[in-house]
Enzyme design. Structure first.
Site, PDB file in Angstrom:
ATOM      1  CG  ASP A   9      31.041  46.693  42.453  1.00 25.55           C
ATOM      2  OD1 ASP A   9      32.038  46.005  42.160  1.00 25.55           O
ATOM      3  OD2 ASP A   9      30.245  46.396  43.374  1.00 25.55           O
ATOM      4  CG  HIS A  51      33.464  32.142  32.293  1.00 31.92           C
ATOM      5  ND1 HIS A  51      32.784  32.786  33.307  1.00 31.92           N
ATOM      6  CD2 HIS A  51      34.191  31.172  32.881  1.00 31.92           C
ATOM      7  CE1 HIS A  51      33.091  32.213  34.465  1.00 31.92           C
ATOM      8  NE2 HIS A  51      33.938  31.228  34.227  1.00 31.92           N
ATOM      9  N   GLY A  85      40.569  38.848  47.710  1.00 31.81           N
ATOM     10  CA  GLY A  85      39.276  39.530  47.594  1.00 31.81           C
ATOM     11  C   GLY A  85      38.456  39.175  46.377  1.00 31.81           C
ATOM     12  CG  HIS A 101      35.961  41.453  37.790  1.00 30.59           C
ATOM     13  ND1 HIS A 101      35.912  40.114  38.085  1.00 30.59           N
ATOM     14  CD2 HIS A 101      35.992  42.100  38.980  1.00 30.59           C
ATOM     15  CE1 HIS A 101      35.896  39.948  39.388  1.00 30.59           C
ATOM     16  NE2 HIS A 101      35.952  41.136  39.959  1.00 30.59           N
ATOM     17  CG  HIS A 141      37.300  45.978  41.221  1.00 28.20           C
ATOM     18  ND1 HIS A 141      36.087  45.955  41.878  1.00 28.20           N
ATOM     19  CD2 HIS A 141      37.771  44.704  41.253  1.00 28.20           C
ATOM     20  CE1 HIS A 141      35.843  44.712  42.295  1.00 28.20           C
ATOM     21  NE2 HIS A 141      36.855  43.941  41.935  1.00 28.20           N
TER      22      HIS A 141
HETATM   23  P1  AMP Z   1      35.716  40.742  43.151  1.00 27.39           P
HETATM   24  O1  AMP Z   1      35.272  40.633  44.587  1.00 27.39           O
HETATM   25  O2  AMP Z   1      37.047  41.383  42.949  1.00 27.39           O
HETATM   26  O3  AMP Z   1      35.606  39.392  42.459  1.00 27.39           O
HETATM   27  O4  AMP Z   1      34.700  41.716  42.455  1.00 27.39           O
HETATM   28  C1  AMP Z   1      33.374  41.344  42.187  1.00 27.39           C
HETATM   29  C2  AMP Z   1      32.560  42.589  42.245  1.00 27.39           C
HETATM   30  O5  AMP Z   1      31.340  42.347  41.602  1.00 27.39           O
HETATM   31  C3  AMP Z   1      32.224  43.055  43.671  1.00 27.39           C
HETATM   32  O6  AMP Z   1      32.752  44.364  43.871  1.00 27.39           O
HETATM   33  C4  AMP Z   1      30.709  43.035  43.702  1.00 27.39           C
HETATM   34  O7  AMP Z   1      30.160  44.103  44.421  1.00 27.39           O
HETATM   35  C5  AMP Z   1      30.361  43.105  42.234  1.00 27.39           C
HETATM   36  N1  AMP Z   1      29.093  42.522  41.873  1.00 27.39           N
HETATM   37  C6  AMP Z   1      28.603  41.310  42.231  1.00 27.39           C
HETATM   38  N2  AMP Z   1      27.398  41.106  41.680  1.00 27.39           N
HETATM   39  C7  AMP Z   1      27.121  42.215  40.946  1.00 27.39           C
HETATM   40  C8  AMP Z   1      26.014  42.622  40.135  1.00 27.39           C
HETATM   41  N3  AMP Z   1      24.948  41.845  39.954  1.00 27.39           N
HETATM   42  N4  AMP Z   1      26.074  43.843  39.539  1.00 27.39           N
HETATM   43  C9  AMP Z   1      27.142  44.630  39.697  1.00 27.39           C
HETATM   44  N5  AMP Z   1      28.219  44.304  40.443  1.00 27.39           N
HETATM   45  C10 AMP Z   1      28.197  43.109  41.065  1.00 27.39           C
END
Ligand code: AMP
Length: 113
Positions: free
Chosen positions: A29, A45, A92, A99, A101
């Site tokens: 992340d 997707h 959030g 995805h 986390h």
């Molecule tokens: P969510 O907020 O649960 O949809 O998770 C999306 C996650 O993607 C967040 O924790 C962001 O920090 C992460 N994120 C967004 N853009 C990128 C990127 N280019 N590379 C890696 N992580 C990313």
């Protein structure tokens, strides 16, 4: 499609990759919330959890299995870790491409914020 994870999958945007196969990509992340914070992302997707179809059930199982393998590889298997799926803005979710986390390497609180 204007999806940051699709762009990462298509190598249009750089990422710190920890795993990739024909179905999944796993990246660190960009804004880590724990010492280990890896995103497990299907190449297909799917915008939201509720858009999952019967045909995606094996894919989600594989995501979980790979997340466990990464937890072991990252050295957090025994200490403990958390797998989170945020769904919709109030929970959030900021990227509309499902995805997991994988978070670990520190003590986690409950209830989550
Ligand atoms: P969510 O907020 O649960 O949809 O998770 C999306 C996650 O993607 C967040 O924790 C962001 O920090 C992460 N994120 C967004 N853009 C990128 C990127 N280019 N590379 C890696 N992580 C990313």
């Amino acid at each position: 499609m204007d999806c940051i994870f699709c762009k990462i999958i298509n190598n249009e945007v750089k990422s710190s990759k920890v795993y990739e196969d024909e179905d999944l990509i796993c990246i660190r992340d960009i804004n880590p919330q724990a010492p280990v914070h890896v995103l497990i992302i299907p190449k297909k997707h799917i915008a939201k959890l509720h858009e999952l179809k019967e045909e995606d059930i094996n894919l989600v199982g594989k995501m979980l299995k790979i997340a466990c393998q990464i937890a072991e590889k990252e050295g957090i298997k025994d200490f403990g870790y958390r797998i989170v799926i945020n769904t919709n803005r109030n929970a959030g979710q900021s990227v509309d491409h499902i995805h997991f986390h994988l978070l670990g390497g520190r003590v986690m609180l409950w209830p989550p914020g």
